[in-house]
Write a protein that holds these residues in place. Structure first.
Motif, mmCIF file in Angstrom:
data_model
loop_
_atom_site.group_PDB
_atom_site.id
_atom_site.type_symbol
_atom_site.label_atom_id
_atom_site.label_comp_id
_atom_site.label_asym_id
_atom_site.label_seq_id
_atom_site.Cartn_x
_atom_site.Cartn_y
_atom_site.Cartn_z
ATOM 1 N N CYS A 294 34.969 37.037 49.336
ATOM 2 C CA CYS A 294 33.817 37.010 48.419
ATOM 3 C C CYS A 294 32.526 36.723 49.166
ATOM 4 O O CYS A 294 31.514 37.390 48.939
ATOM 5 C CB CYS A 294 34.016 35.941 47.346
ATOM 6 N N LEU B 160 33.915 34.461 38.793
ATOM 7 C CA LEU B 160 35.275 34.829 39.174
ATOM 8 C C LEU B 160 36.222 33.658 38.971
ATOM 9 O O LEU B 160 35.939 32.549 39.418
ATOM 10 C CB LEU B 160 35.315 35.269 40.634
ATOM 11 N N THR C 174 37.714 44.034 44.541
ATOM 12 C CA THR C 174 39.031 44.332 43.971
ATOM 13 C C THR C 174 39.815 45.314 44.841
ATOM 14 O O THR C 174 41.039 45.306 44.829
ATOM 15 C CB THR C 174 38.919 44.844 42.522
ATOM 16 N N ASP D 157 49.016 38.247 41.787
ATOM 17 C CA ASP D 157 47.641 38.585 41.437
ATOM 18 C C ASP D 157 46.751 37.371 41.708
ATOM 19 O O ASP D 157 47.029 36.279 41.227
ATOM 20 C CB ASP D 157 47.600 38.955 39.967
ATOM 21 N N LEU E 162 32.030 44.067 42.998
ATOM 22 C CA LEU E 162 33.345 43.932 42.361
ATOM 23 C C LEU E 162 34.277 45.089 42.718
ATOM 24 O O LEU E 162 35.485 44.885 42.886
ATOM 25 C CB LEU E 162 33.194 43.801 40.843
ATOM 26 N N ASP E 163 33.730 46.291 42.842
ATOM 27 C CA ASP E 163 34.550 47.429 43.283
ATOM 28 C C ASP E 163 35.132 47.152 44.666
ATOM 29 O O ASP E 163 36.333 47.336 44.891
ATOM 30 C CB ASP E 163 33.728 48.719 43.315
ATOM 31 N N TRP F 17 43.818 36.775 40.557
ATOM 32 C CA TRP F 17 42.845 36.523 39.489
ATOM 33 C C TRP F 17 43.460 35.739 38.341
ATOM 34 O O TRP F 17 44.508 36.089 37.832
ATOM 35 C CB TRP F 17 42.298 37.853 38.960
ATOM 36 N N SER G 208 40.308 38.698 34.673
ATOM 37 C CA SER G 208 39.759 39.897 35.299
ATOM 38 C C SER G 208 38.381 39.624 35.890
ATOM 39 O O SER G 208 37.534 39.009 35.236
ATOM 40 C CB SER G 208 39.640 41.024 34.278
ATOM 41 N N PRO G 209 38.135 40.065 37.132
ATOM 42 C CA PRO G 209 36.807 39.877 37.734
ATOM 43 C C PRO G 209 35.688 40.520 36.908
ATOM 44 O O PRO G 209 34.543 40.111 36.998
ATOM 45 C CB PRO G 209 36.925 40.550 39.098
ATOM 46 N N TRP G 210 36.023 41.504 36.101
ATOM 47 C CA TRP G 210 35.020 42.215 35.314
ATOM 48 C C TRP G 210 34.704 41.501 33.997
ATOM 49 O O TRP G 210 33.676 41.777 33.376
ATOM 50 C CB TRP G 210 35.489 43.633 35.024
#
Length: 88
Positions: free
Chosen positions: A67, A53, A23, A36, A19-20, A38, A41-43
């Protein structure tokens, strides 16, 4: 009726690293309607060894390609439930 307590585990190290990187590589697109990519949020839905996601439709194709590549690099599998296929 027995109530089972649901315990949510933090994202695994592989998911956090994925994810780091994701993003960092998938930035806002000023030419996109939404900018954006998303839808959430992916988190938000990253638990243990799974990250769900939610992507905006107008950016999904480009983001899925990233991805798939990053998932493979992190030893993960990327699955697209809409298409019913693995993303490579």
């Amino acid at each position: 009726m027995q109530v089972v307590e649901q315990v949510e585990a933090p994202p695994s190290a592989a998911i956090e690293s994925f994810l780091d990187d994701l993003t960092a590589q998938v930035a806002e697109d000023p030419d996109s309607r939404s900018g954006d990519p998303w839808a959430g949020s992916p988190w938000d839905d990253a638990v243990g060894d799974v990250a769900v996601l939610s992507l905006r439709e107008d950016r999904a194709g480009a983001v899925l390609a990233v991805c798939g590549r990053l998932a493979a690099a992190h030893g993960l599998v990327c699955y697209d439930p809409q298409a019913g296929t693995l993303v490579r």
